[in-house]
Scaffold this motif. Structure first.
Motif, PDB file in Angstrom:
ATOM      1  N   UNK A 204       0.507  -1.147   0.212  1.00  0.00           N
ATOM      2  CA  UNK A 204      -0.328   0.019   0.076  1.00  0.00           C
ATOM      3  C   UNK A 204       0.592   1.273   0.161  1.00  0.00           C
ATOM      4  N   UNK A 205       2.189   1.178   0.898  1.00  0.00           N
ATOM      5  CA  UNK A 205       2.739   2.339   0.738  1.00  0.00           C
ATOM      6  C   UNK A 205       3.881   2.768  -0.434  1.00  0.00           C
ATOM      7  N   UNK A 206       4.142   1.053  -0.858  1.00  0.00           N
ATOM      8  CA  UNK A 206       4.040   1.628  -2.773  1.00  0.00           C
ATOM      9  C   UNK A 206       3.219   2.644  -2.780  1.00  0.00           C
ATOM     10  N   UNK A 207       2.112   1.966  -3.371  1.00  0.00           N
ATOM     11  CA  UNK A 207       0.581   2.318  -4.094  1.00  0.00           C
ATOM     12  C   UNK A 207       0.876   4.054  -3.989  1.00  0.00           C
TER      13      UNK A 207
ATOM     14  N   UNK B 203       3.731   0.852  -9.640  1.00  0.00           N
ATOM     15  CA  UNK B 203       2.469  -0.231  -8.802  1.00  0.00           C
ATOM     16  C   UNK B 203       2.403  -1.144  -9.735  1.00  0.00           C
ATOM     17  N   UNK B 204       2.522  -1.555 -11.330  1.00  0.00           N
ATOM     18  CA  UNK B 204       3.267  -3.079 -11.816  1.00  0.00           C
ATOM     19  C   UNK B 204       4.539  -4.016 -10.833  1.00  0.00           C
ATOM     20  N   UNK B 205       5.174  -3.578 -10.225  1.00  0.00           N
ATOM     21  CA  UNK B 205       6.623  -3.705  -9.639  1.00  0.00           C
ATOM     22  C   UNK B 205       6.084  -3.852  -8.649  1.00  0.00           C
ATOM     23  N   UNK B 206       5.186  -3.106  -7.728  1.00  0.00           N
ATOM     24  CA  UNK B 206       5.485  -3.149  -6.604  1.00  0.00           C
ATOM     25  C   UNK B 206       4.540  -4.266  -6.852  1.00  0.00           C
ATOM     26  N   UNK B 207       3.307  -4.413  -7.665  1.00  0.00           N
ATOM     27  CA  UNK B 207       2.534  -6.230  -7.565  1.00  0.00           C
ATOM     28  C   UNK B 207       3.605  -7.889  -7.985  1.00  0.00           C
ATOM     29  N   UNK B 208       4.198  -6.858  -9.415  1.00  0.00           N
ATOM     30  CA  UNK B 208       4.968  -7.847  -9.691  1.00  0.00           C
ATOM     31  C   UNK B 208       5.621  -8.976  -8.374  1.00  0.00           C
ATOM     32  N   UNK B 209       6.303  -8.251  -7.876  1.00  0.00           N
ATOM     33  CA  UNK B 209       6.924  -8.743  -6.766  1.00  0.00           C
ATOM     34  C   UNK B 209       6.258  -8.790  -5.432  1.00  0.00           C
ATOM     35  N   UNK B 210       5.280  -8.991  -5.210  1.00  0.00           N
ATOM     36  CA  UNK B 210       4.181  -9.442  -4.538  1.00  0.00           C
ATOM     37  C   UNK B 210       3.794 -10.560  -4.668  1.00  0.00           C
ATOM     38  N   UNK B 211       3.422 -10.303  -6.267  1.00  0.00           N
ATOM     39  CA  UNK B 211       2.834 -11.654  -6.891  1.00  0.00           C
ATOM     40  C   UNK B 211       4.161 -13.106  -6.470  1.00  0.00           C
TER      41      UNK B 211
END
Ligand code: ATP
Ligand code: MG
Lengths: 228, 920
Positions: free
Chosen positions: B25-28, B288-296
């Motif tokens: 969330x912080x990243x977003x 955001x893509x990056x944040x979600x990518x690393x999360x996934x």
């Protein structure tokens, strides 16, 4: 000569309110070159005992003494060096480093120690373990048995003085299992490696110099004590 | 049993992985703030600066006297008049000298607002018999009164456009001293101007028999078209009402023309804002893509398990898409608050009267758009992940794939930290490249931006003269441009002496000007063409044929004023030129422009020689302009245009020829300097201006020729002149002509850095010399102060953008490392079990940091250097690089990343090895 000892060794886990004594007041000593088999029912604390003995886990109470020195006094760095030079560990779940190929995994302790690998010895290991063709693949492209063999090779790569093995033949077929065990015994005899091996296989246990039986964290039977 | 819905699953998942999501969330939030916050900040800064401009220079575009209601209505309907306010001019107040009084007006509060005077002391008048006067006007009238004093003044009572023959003695209670905020805007304020500078309350009654004159303050809109301007509307409006006597006089105040260090231009360029918005949106999307990518990545196994248990691709997308939506919704209010308060803080930090004028449309719109971006961006890695087969996900085959693609070879000797860092980096090349790019852009932006702003800031410091006293554009006949002024016009030797005696004066440069004519029987083509550049004529519909052959005859027909002018001195033919007398020092500074001959000060002083500044060549073209009303103007343009063209499409152009300079060093010229003490330029009709002139003739040699580059060297104050042909001599040389006249241009340099205090003292000294004349004094200190204020605003804007870039780069590096560490817990535990110490683990991740810093920072430096060189190549601007702030920022970023690394690893090593390697 006693190489490893433990005194009043206890490891407790806390899960919510309950306290689980995974290892309960263990007092043991292991001689140089000795082959000890640890058995017991599932959940009896075999793996935990190995972890605490090999300094992968801190005991809740008691101490581990290596070569006459208590490991309590060791700092993280000293423990790391001890692990990479003197101990070898084969995990129940292999635990290979995913980024490194099989060969690189095997070389890991040697490289951490910044030593030149003994190629002849390593080639011999690889040959005996029969992993030659998959050696340059990443662990994720290997079968369970192949990974286990790599894990054993890694544990032996630095010619440790103690080898901890948590069910090293659990994922091997009968023939390979016997081969690996023979290798372990051979290495142990050849280099004077102390072998502490967890197994459910009574056939394997019988080949050991000594059998420890655990139940609910307690050492309920020790063939060495019994012999004395 | 509870029914498992997609929402419930997503929520459950959110709850369970609180920490993980906190960082996501912080990243977003960061990405959202990055796009919407920056736009909001910029838009707020723009409106703040706009407001500041209005505060500094007033709101009105024009002041009309005696404007009729009908004309005003027409102006509203057809000429983009936006705001108006009215008052009444009651008369003209003075102490003794009629040229040094002020117009007094009764204004409504709205009009007061539009006059943009501020009360520096006291208050606006509330009752009859009270008055507030501008400080300048008080000085002009020689009054030293303070609020509370009673002032007794002579009032010329307004009687329509003129005054009643009898004056009245009036006593007022002075309630306030005012300041005109538009002092920096150039506009003509002739002696005895109608421009009100004293105000009485609305309760004031007019004198018996008086007929107050209306004064109307008018704001024209800027218009929408690219060629529109307030001035255009004003010009058209005046033109339309010229003939009907709807208005008797007007003053245009060109606020637009005052350049605010380019920020005005910046504001107008919507393109720039759009580009910025695009860049920020793309960058934040990628973030955001990056944040979600690393999360996934981290959760691939979970996805694999779900797939193995029978979840369809769609279900997976729905589960994680719902999560993304929840995250975006959580992040939105934070982003709004952060953007809002961040901008508020930035505006507060800039200070200097900049007000926080938020545009909520931009704020909410920006956040809304970035919300959509989050959804879109989260979908990309999700779609990628859902595509893989269940078992692949469980076994983490990504790494194998990457390996196969890269034809990896087993290494026989390696440094463990380096090899692992290398492999890890190779597995996520996209995020590595992105981090490198954003770091490079940050570094480049910061290095260039800081250098340019620092340079602009330094240039905003007063350079050369601190005060420049100059004539505000002559009121010569605009068709002929002959400027015959009085010998008594300008600053006296006494004034100059007074200025020199000020304790703060370091240096003073002074200059005199005169209308000259070069008497010659047969002017060369070159001179004729140069001379033609002055001329244009109203043809009232006639369409002359213009050719290379007939232009001389045509010109002679049109140029009657010049012929009348010359016949008054019984000259057959002569070329008008400018003459300026300068200090010896200033003359020496012209050395670089010399193309022929030599500057010989002694001969200049003796009046034997003069310098001639003239273009190397001239090309003449005729321009025929047709106005919408059918009026046609024929003009000649020599080398550079001499009149502004209102509607470019309606202009026909006729090239007439080209000539090289025909006059040379060593030529002897017959010059005449012409003055008119009786009817000087101001307020005198053209026909009267050329009678009763005084002429001072002399034969002189051209000592040296100065070449004037296109565009002239006028702007620097080096050469002042009224035509493209300028003779230059020393003051002593000019005296040899036998004429004594005054200084029309004085530059003054201070011996100490200026302060508000000194500025006030200097202005007190200068004001009496110039008030009531068409001279103005530009205080470079004040100009520079304003420039610096604007630059501070630009700088803060830029720095916030740079900081944002750095923050995003930093957060991306940290997020990806943190998530790598977390995802790789087992691997790290294994490494430790095999005997790697914490030091080796730290090294591994330091190597990971080295990649973005080792590649991104040099790439940024290279990018900055390339842009710098390109600007140098194409614009010739060589800006001294100022790099330490960027270096400092980069170091700080590196430090922050290391700190984060340390904290993460410490956390990891605190838990036991077994804990880490346990099957998840
Ligand atoms: N991290 C932990 N937290 C809580 N309890 C734990 C933890 N690790 C182990 N235990 C518990 O400690 C006991 C001993 O576990 P251990 O893994 O040593 O058993 P084991 O003898 O190796 O069993 P197996 O033969 O199945 O491998 C078990 O009851 C287990 O549930
Ligand atoms: Mg076990």
């Amino acid at each position: 000569m006693t190489i490893l000892e433990c005194r009043a060794l206890t490891k407790e886990y806390f899960s919510g309110e309950n306290v689980i004594k995974a290892v309960d007041d263990a007092n043991l000593s292991f001689e140089q070159g000795e082959f000890t088999a640890v058995t017991g029912p599932s959940g009896s604390g075999k793996s935990t005992l190995l972890h605490v003995l090999s300094s992968l886990e801190n005991p809740t109470a008691g101490e581990v003494i290596y070569n006459g020195e208590s490991l309590k006094k060791y700092n993280d760095n000293q423990l790391s060096i001890l692990r990479r030079r003197r101990f070898g560990f084969v995990f129940q779940a292999y635990n290979l480093v995913q980024e490194l190929t099989g060969m690189e995994n095997i070389l890991l302790p040697v490289m951490l120690d910044k030593k030149t690998p003994d190629e002849a010895y390593l080639n011999h290991l690889i040959e005996v373990l029969g992993v030659g063709d998959r050696i340059s693949h990443l662990p994720s492209a290997m079968s369970g048995g192949q990974q286990q063999r790599i894990a054993i090779a890694r544990a032996l790569a630095n010619k440790p003085s103690i080898l901890f093995a948590d069910e090293p033949t659990g994922n091997l077929d009968g023939k390979s299992g016997r081969e690996v065990l023979a290798l372990l015994k051979y290495v142990s005899a050849e280099f004077g490696v102390t072998l502490i091996l967890v197994t459910h296989d009574l056939g394997v246990a019988e080949q050991a110099d000594r059998i420890l039986t655990l139940a609910d964290g307690k050492v309920v039977r020790d063939t060495k004590e019994a012999a004395q | 049993m509870k029914r498992l819905t997609v929402n419930a699953f997503a929520l459950e998942s959110l709850k369970k992985r609180k920490k993980r999501y906190a960082s996501l969330i912080a990243g977003v939030i960061l990405a959202m703030v990055f796009s919407s916050g920056t736009l909001f900040l910029l838009s707020s800064l723009f409106s703040g600066v706009e407001d500041l401009t209005a505060q500094a220079f007033g709101n009105e575009n024009a002041v009309f006297y005696g404007l009729t209601e009908e004309a005003l209505a027409d102006g509203r309907a057809r000429f983009h008049i936006e705001t108006t306010a009215q008052g009444e001019i009651l008369g003209y107040l003075m102490t003794g000298d009629e040229d040094r009084g002020v117009s007094v007006a009764k204004l409504t509060p709205e009009a007061c607002e539009l006059t943009y005077t501020v009360v520096t002391e006291g208050a606006y008048p509330q009752n009859a018999g009270e008055i507030a006067i501008e400080e300048d006007a008080l000085i002009r009238m020689g009054l030293d009164s303070r609020p509370g004093d009673t002032v007794t003044l002579t009032l010329q009572v307004q009687n329509g456009a003129g005054y009643l023959p009898v004056t009245v003695q009036k006593s007022y209670l002075l309630t306030g001293i005012l300041k005109d905020r538009r002092v920096n805007v150039e506009y003509m304020r002739a002696a005895k101007s109608l421009f009100p500078a004293a105000f009485v309350s609305e309760k004031e009654t007019a004198e018996p028999g008086a007929k107050p004159l209306s004064v109307t303050y008018v704001v024209f809109s800027r218009g929408a078209g690219p060629a529109d301007s307030s001035y255009q509307f004003y010009y058209n409006f005046c033109k339309a009402h010229e003939e009907s006597n709807d208005t008797c006089e007007s003053v245009f105040i060109a606020r637009d023309s005052y350049s605010l260090s380019g920020i005005g231009k910046l504001r107008q360029s919507g393109v720039l804002a759009a580009v910025l918005a695009g860049v920020f949106t793309v960058v934040s999307c990628v973030g955001i893509v990056n944040a979600f990518s690393s999360d996934l990545q981290d959760r691939k196994k979970q996805i694999g398990m779900l797939r193995a248990l029978g979840a369809t691709k769609l279900q997976i997308v729905r589960i994680f898409g719902r999560e993304a939506l929840l995250i975006a919704l959580c992040a939105a209010p934070f982003s709004l608050l952060l953007s809002y308060f961040g901008t508020r803080l930035a505006v507060r930090l800039i200070g200097n009267g900049l007000r926080f004028l938020p545009d909520y449309g931009v704020l909410f719109g920006g956040v809304g758009v970035s919300l959509l971006c989050v959804m879109a961006a989260s979908f990309i890695p999700l779609a990628k992940t859902a595509r893989i087969s269940p078992m692949q996900a469980v076994r983490d085959v990504d790494k194998t794939r990457a390996l196969r693609r890269r034809k990896l070879k087993s290494e026989n000797r390696f440094s463990v930290p380096r090899l692992i860092a290398k492999r890890e980096a190779a597995f996520s090349p996209f995020s590595q490249i992105f981090v490198c790019v954003i770091l490079a852009v940050s570094v480049a932006l910061s290095a260039l931006g800081v250098s340019y702003i620092a340079e602009a800031y330094a240039q905003a410091l007063p350079g050369g003269a601190d005060y420049r006293i100059y004539r505000m554009g002559w009121e010569a006949d605009p068709f002929v441009n002959l400027d015959v002024s009085s010998r008594g016009f300008g600053l006296t030797d006494n004034d100059v002496q007074t200025l020199l005696l000020s304790p703060y004066t370091e240096k003073l440069r002074k200059e005199q000007e005169a209308q000259a004519v070069w008497i010659t029987d047969a002017p060369s083509d070159y001179l004729a063409m140069l001379d033609a550049g002055r001329v244009f004529a109203d043809l009232k519909g006639a369409a002359p044929e213009i050719s290379e052959e007939n232009w001389r005859g045509l010109l002679a027909d049109i140029d009657k004023t010049k012929k009348d002018f010359l016949s008054a001195f019984s000259y057959e033919n002569a070329i008008p030129a400018g003459f300026s007398a300068k200090d010896e020092d200033s003359i020496r500074q012209l050395e670089p422009y010399v193309t022929e001959g030599k500057i010989n000060i002694d001969k200049l002083n003796a009046g034997e020689e003069v310098l001639l500044a003239a273009p190397d060549a001239v090309s003449l073209e005729a321009q025929l302009e047709t106005l919408p009303d059918g009026t046609r103007y024929l003009g000649f343009s020599a080398d550079t245009g001499v009149f502004s063209v209102t509607d470019r499409e309606k202009v026909e152009r006729f090239p007439l020829g080209r000539a090289e300079r025909s006059c040379h060093a060593g030529d002897t010229v017959h010059l005449a300097l012409i003055f008119n003490d009786l009817h000087d330029a101001e307020g005198t009709p053209a026909d009267k201006r050329y009678t009763d002139c005084r002429v001072y003739e002399r034969e002189v040699k051209i000592g040296a020729v100065l070449s004037i580059p296109p565009g002239g060297i006028w702007t620097r104050g080096d050469v002042y002149g009224i035509t493209q042909l300028n003779f230059i001599g020393t003051h002593a040389g000019k005296r040899a002509f036998g004429v004594e006249n005054r200084y029309v241009h004085v530059d003054l340099e201070l011996n100490t850095p200026c302060t508000d205090e000194i500025d006030a003292q200097m202005m007190r000294l200068i004001s009496p010399m110039i008030s009531g004349t068409s001279f103005d004094c530009a205080s470079l200190y004040r100009d520079a102060e304003e420039d610096r204020q604007m630059l501070a605003a630009v700088f803060t804007g830029l720095m916030s953008v740079v900081l944002l870039f750095f923050t995003v780069a930093g957060s991306m590096i940290c997020t990806s490392l943190t998530s790598d560490i977390r995802a790789n817990r087992r691997g790290l535990g294994t490494l430790r079990a095999v005997g790697a110490s914490v030091r080796e683990l730290t090294k591994t991740y330091l190597y990971r940091l080295l990649l973005p810093f080792g590649v991104g920072v040099p790439a940024g430096a290279a990018l900055a250097a390339a842009v710098w060189l390109a600007i140098y190549q194409f614009a010739g601007e060589r800006i001294p690089p100022l790099l330490w702030p960027t270096a400092l920022l980069t170091l700080a970023l590196f430090g922050a990343c290391c700190l984060n690394l340390y904290v993460q690893l410490k956390k990891l090593t605190k838990t036991s090895i077994v804990e880490n390697i346990r099957e998840l």
